[in-house]
Design an enzyme around this catalytic site. Structure first.
Site, short mmCIF file in Angstrom:
data_model
loop_
_atom_site.label_atom_id
_atom_site.label_comp_id
_atom_site.label_asym_id
_atom_site.label_seq_id
_atom_site.Cartn_x
_atom_site.Cartn_y
_atom_site.Cartn_z
N CYS A 16 -21.13 56.03 58.42
CA CYS A 16 -19.56 55.69 58.81
C CYS A 16 -19.45 56.20 60.14
O CYS A 16 -19.27 57.43 60.41
CB CYS A 16 -18.56 55.84 57.93
SG CYS A 16 -17.21 55.67 58.22
N LYS A 43 -17.19 53.68 44.38
CA LYS A 43 -16.43 54.83 44.61
C LYS A 43 -16.21 55.66 43.24
O LYS A 43 -15.58 54.82 42.44
CB LYS A 43 -15.13 54.61 45.32
CG LYS A 43 -15.41 53.86 46.69
CD LYS A 43 -14.25 53.33 47.47
CE LYS A 43 -14.63 52.70 48.46
NZ LYS A 43 -13.54 52.05 49.17
N SER A 68 -9.70 59.24 60.37
CA SER A 68 -10.69 59.75 61.01
C SER A 68 -9.99 60.56 62.16
O SER A 68 -10.39 61.79 62.43
CB SER A 68 -11.42 58.61 61.77
OG SER A 68 -10.83 57.85 62.67
#
Length: 264
Positions: A33, A60, A86
Site C-alpha cells: 500500500c 480484515k 496517511s
C-alpha cells in the site's frame, strides 16, 4: 531473510490481535500500500523504534474494524491513541520525538499540502491504469492517463526548481516522503503493459535526478519493493482481491498460480 518490522504475515479475519507495546508507535499497514508506506517512511527517516502489523485487506480482522470502522490503512496506534489517514498519521509520527521533518524546508505549508495532494491524485490515476474500477479501458485511455500524470510530474519539477536536491533542500522532508510511493510504483507500468509506451519518469529530467537522490536515502533503500514484485501483486489484486497473495514476498514464491500467468 532480513528481519524487519514489515516482514510479517498479513493478519486476516479470525486471527488474534497481537500484543503491542503502548510506548512504541504501531503502524497497521499492508506491504504493497502506497498510503501505509508514507507512515512507514516517516518512521524510518525519523529513526524511530516502531512496529508494523500487516492487515489482509480482503479479509480484515474484526478487531481491526473495531479500531477503524472504515477499514482503511494506515492506522497508527500510540499510547492508547489512534490516528487514521496517511498524511495525518505521518504528521503525527513526525511529532513523536526528534527533529521535525517539516522544518527542513522554506516551502509554505499551503504549497506542501498542494504537492502532497497532487501525488495522491496521481496515485488515483495510476490505480486506474492498473485496472481499478476501469475494466473496459483501452490503450488510448491509458495514454491519456499517462499524460495526466506527466502534467503532475511537470508541476513537481517546477516546484522543486533547479537547485534543490530534495523538496526539503539538502535532505528529504515530509513532502519528499509523502510523494515517493507514487514514484516507486510508476516503473511497474511498462511491465504490466510492455507493448505500450508507459515509461514516464525519464521524460522529466529534474524528476529523474530527484528519484535517483531518493533511491540513496536510507528509508527508501530499506522499504522499497522492486517494480516486478509490485507488478505481480497489483496485476492480481486489481482483477480479484480474493486471489491476492499478500505474503508472497515473504514466501518467496506466490501461493496462487494467478501471479505467474502474465508476469514472470
Amino acid at each position: 531473510m532480513l528481519l524487519t518490522p514489515w516482514n510479517s504475515i498479513h493478519l486476516k479475519k479470525g486471527d488474534v490481535k497481537p500484543a503491542v507495546d503502548p510506548e512504541k508507535v504501531v503502524i497497521y499497514a499492508m506491504r504493497f500500500c502506497p498510503y501505509a508506506e508514507r507512515a512507514i517512511l516517516t518512521s524510518l527517516e525519523k529513526g524511530l523504534d516502531f512496529a508494523i502489523v500487516n492487515i489482509n485487506l480482503t479479509s480484515k480482522p474484526d478487531w481491526f474494524l473495531e479500531m477503524n470502522p472504515s477499514g482503511s490503512i494506515p492506522v497508527v496506534e500510540y499510547k492508547g491513541g489512534i490516528v487514521t489517514g496517511s498524511v495525518e498519521a505521518s504528521v503525527f509520527i513526525d511529532q513523536v520525538g526528534g527533529k521535525s521533518l517539516q522544518s527542513s524546508s522554506d516551502m509554505s505549508e499551503e504549497k506542501s499540502k498542494k504537492i502532497i495532494k497532487k501525488s495522491s491524485e496521481a496515485l488515483d490515476i495510476l490505480y486506474k491504469i492498473i485496472g481499478f474500477g476501469s475494466e473496459n479501458q483501452t490503450a488510448k485511455d491509458r495514454k491519456q492517463y499517462i499524460r495526466d500524470i506527466s502534467d503532475i510530474l511537470a508541476f513537481f519539477a517546477y516546484e522543486l526548481g533547479e537547485t534543490k536536491t530534495f523538496f526539503g533542500g539538502k535532505t528529504p522532508n515530509l513532502v519528499d516522503l509523502m510523494i515517493w510511493p507514487l514514484f516507486e510504483r510508476l516503473p511497474m507500468l511498462p511491465i504490466l503493459y510492455p507493448n505500450e509506451d508507459l515509461t514516464i519518469i525519464s521524460r522529466h529530467r529534474k524528476i529523474t535526478s530527484w528519484v535517483e537522490n531518493m533511491m540513496t536515502t536510507s528509508a527508501v533503500m530499506k522499504y522499497k519493493l522492486e517494480p516486478e514484485k509490485l507488478a505481480k501483486f497489483y496485476k492480481v489484486f486489481a482483477k480479484n482481491r480474493e486471489h491476492a497473495d499478500y505474503d508472497f514476498t515473504i514466501n518467496e514464491s506466490p501461493t496462487n498460480s494467478e501471479y505467474l500467468k502474465d508476469i514472470r
